[in-house]
Scaffold this active site. Structure first.
Site, short mmCIF file in Angstrom:
data_model
loop_
_atom_site.label_atom_id
_atom_site.label_comp_id
_atom_site.label_asym_id
_atom_site.label_seq_id
_atom_site.Cartn_x
_atom_site.Cartn_y
_atom_site.Cartn_z
N ASP A 141 -3.93 -4.90 5.86
CA ASP A 141 -3.37 -4.23 4.68
C ASP A 141 -2.67 -2.95 5.13
OD1 ASP A 141 -4.96 -3.99 1.41
OD2 ASP A 141 -3.04 -3.09 2.04
N HIS B 80 -6.97 -2.15 -7.69
CA HIS B 80 -6.60 -2.84 -6.43
C HIS B 80 -6.69 -1.88 -5.24
CE1 HIS B 80 -1.95 -1.98 -6.39
NE2 HIS B 80 -2.63 -0.91 -6.74
N ASP C 157 1.29 -6.95 1.70
CA ASP C 157 2.00 -5.70 2.02
C ASP C 157 1.62 -5.13 3.40
OD1 ASP C 157 0.13 -3.59 -0.32
OD2 ASP C 157 -0.25 -3.88 1.82
N1 LIG Z 1 -4.12 3.97 -2.30
C1 LIG Z 1 -3.33 3.72 -3.47
C2 LIG Z 1 -2.57 2.38 -3.27
C3 LIG Z 1 -3.46 1.18 -3.38
C4 LIG Z 1 -2.75 -0.12 -2.95
C5 LIG Z 1 -3.60 -1.32 -3.23
B1 LIG Z 1 -3.24 -2.61 -2.38
O1 LIG Z 1 -4.09 -3.68 -2.76
O2 LIG Z 1 -1.86 -2.94 -2.51
O3 LIG Z 1 -3.51 -2.35 -0.98
C6 LIG Z 1 -2.43 4.93 -3.74
C7 LIG Z 1 -1.26 5.02 -2.93
N2 LIG Z 1 -0.67 6.35 -2.93
C8 LIG Z 1 -0.73 7.08 -4.20
C9 LIG Z 1 -0.02 8.40 -4.13
C10 LIG Z 1 1.40 8.24 -3.58
O4 LIG Z 1 2.07 9.48 -3.43
C11 LIG Z 1 1.37 7.50 -2.27
C12 LIG Z 1 0.67 6.18 -2.44
C13 LIG Z 1 -4.17 3.67 -4.70
O5 LIG Z 1 -3.59 3.56 -5.77
O6 LIG Z 1 -5.40 3.80 -4.54
MN LIG Z 2 -4.66 -4.30 -0.66
MN LIG Z 3 -1.80 -2.91 0.24
#
Ligand SMILES: N[C@](CCCC[B-](O)(O)O)(CCN1CCC(O)CC1)C(=O)O
Ligand SMILES: [Mn+2]
Ligand SMILES: [Mn+2]
Ligand SMILES: [Mn+2]
Length: 304
Positions: free
Chosen positions: A119, A136, A229
């Site tokens: 991931d 997620h 991703d």
């Molecule tokens: N770590 C993130 C992304 C999760 C992705 C889930 B997956 O299943 O696709 O792996 C947050 C990401 N982050 C939030 C602030 C932004 O400035 C940068 C990205 C979150 O929302 O917790």
């Molecule tokens: Mn993920």
């Molecule tokens: Mn991801």
């Protein structure tokens, strides 16, 4: 060998509609016949019918806890039954909150399984460390025993029990880790091979070290949770949280081939395919990458 395919049309773990169409997109891409073409006995169980609920809690830091909690129970039952029937389970997502149920269901069937999490993201935010509230980004925090003291109460998850030890998890492909996740990974000593390590050591050493770290005796069932991703966005544009500088298809195939070669790959998640994002060409590219990874998890080898 025998495979049970489960469609997990979940999208409530993230805010971008479309991941519920991931399973059908992979089927339309010819996934099932390609798996049969590998000589496998494939049972396609269709898509889970995920009950829809009106969310009854609106002040919780995690969004859609009732729907995600309910789906997690359904996924766990289905994955458990598939593995108990002697089939390797292939769970098609759907957003990555699907892994709460798939890993829990796997652990009911195989309590000492280990997890390889491929991931761009660590997906180990608690509801309190998450900046988005999107579930997620949280699945591992619900499952890792050592994180439980840091979790708030989470309604609608009574059926899901923490089932993993931090030492039995290894990441490959990380390149967008939040501060709270970094703290948890370091505090718990979770094995992590980010894109830095992939560049530094190469994919062969990363896979070898990851497997040795989680399963030094080389005898435990393996759960591969593969977020599409993890691949470079040029290979998987139709996904909700793309991050530049990802794995090449060669690296993705290598991970899959090496895990398949152990003969102990027992459950595979393929998460975060969102056919509603990008244009048709983006969709085809993303689905083709997902199917290629899956084929190499199930015996296809570039050497023939
Ligand atoms: N770590 C993130 C992304 C999760 C992705 C889930 B997956 O299943 O696709 O792996 C947050 C990401 N982050 C939030 C602030 C932004 O400035 C940068 C990205 C979150 O929302 O917790
Ligand atoms: Mn993920
Ligand atoms: Mn991801
Ligand atoms: Mn949605």
């Amino acid at each position: 060998s025998k495979v049970g395919v489960i469609g997990v049309p979940i999208h409530m773990g993230q805010p971008r509609p479309g991941t519920e169409h991931g399973p059908e997109a992979m089927r339309e891409g010819g996934l099932i016949s390609k798996l049969e073409g590998l000589g496998l006995d494939v049972e396609d169980q269709g898509d889970l019918f995920l009950e829809k609920h009106d969310e009854d809690i609106h002040d919780h830091p995690a969004k859609n806890v009732k729907n995600v909690g309910s789906a997690s129970s359904q996924i766990a039952d289905s994955v458990y039954n598939t593995i108990k029937s002697g089939r390797t389970c292939l769970a098609l997502g759907g957003d990555h909150s699907m892994a709460i149920g798939s890993i829990y269901g796997h652990s009911l069937a195989e309590p000492d399984h280990v997890v390889i999490w491929v991931d761009a993201h660590a997906d180990i935010n608690t509801p309190l460390t998450s900046s988005s509230g999107n579930m997620h980004g949280m699945p591992l925090s619900f499952l890792v025993k050592e994180v439980q003291p840091y979790l708030p109460d989470i309604p609608h998850f009574d059926n899901i029990k923490p089932c993993l030890s931090a030492k039995n998890i290894a990441y490959i492909g990380l390149r967008d880790v939040d501060p709270g996740e970094r703290y948890i990974i370091e505090k718990l000593g979770i094995h992590s091979f980010s894109m830095t390590e992939v560049d530094k050591f190469g994919i062969k050493d990363c896979v070898e070290k990851a497997l040795h770290a989680v399963d030094p005796e080389g005898n435990k069932p393996i759960h591969l949770s593969f977020d599409i991703d993890a691949l470079d966005p040029s290979l998987a544009p139709s996904t909700g949280t793309p991050v530049p500088g990802g794995l090449s298809i060669r690296e993705g195939n290598y991970i899959a081939e090496e895990l398949a070669a152990t003969g102990r790959l027992t459950c595979v998640d393929l998460a975060e395919v969102n056919p509603k994002l990008g244009n048709d060409r983006d969709n085809e590219t993303t689905v083709r990458s997902a199917i290629t990874i899956i084929q190499h998890c199930f015996g296809n080898r570039r050497q023939g």
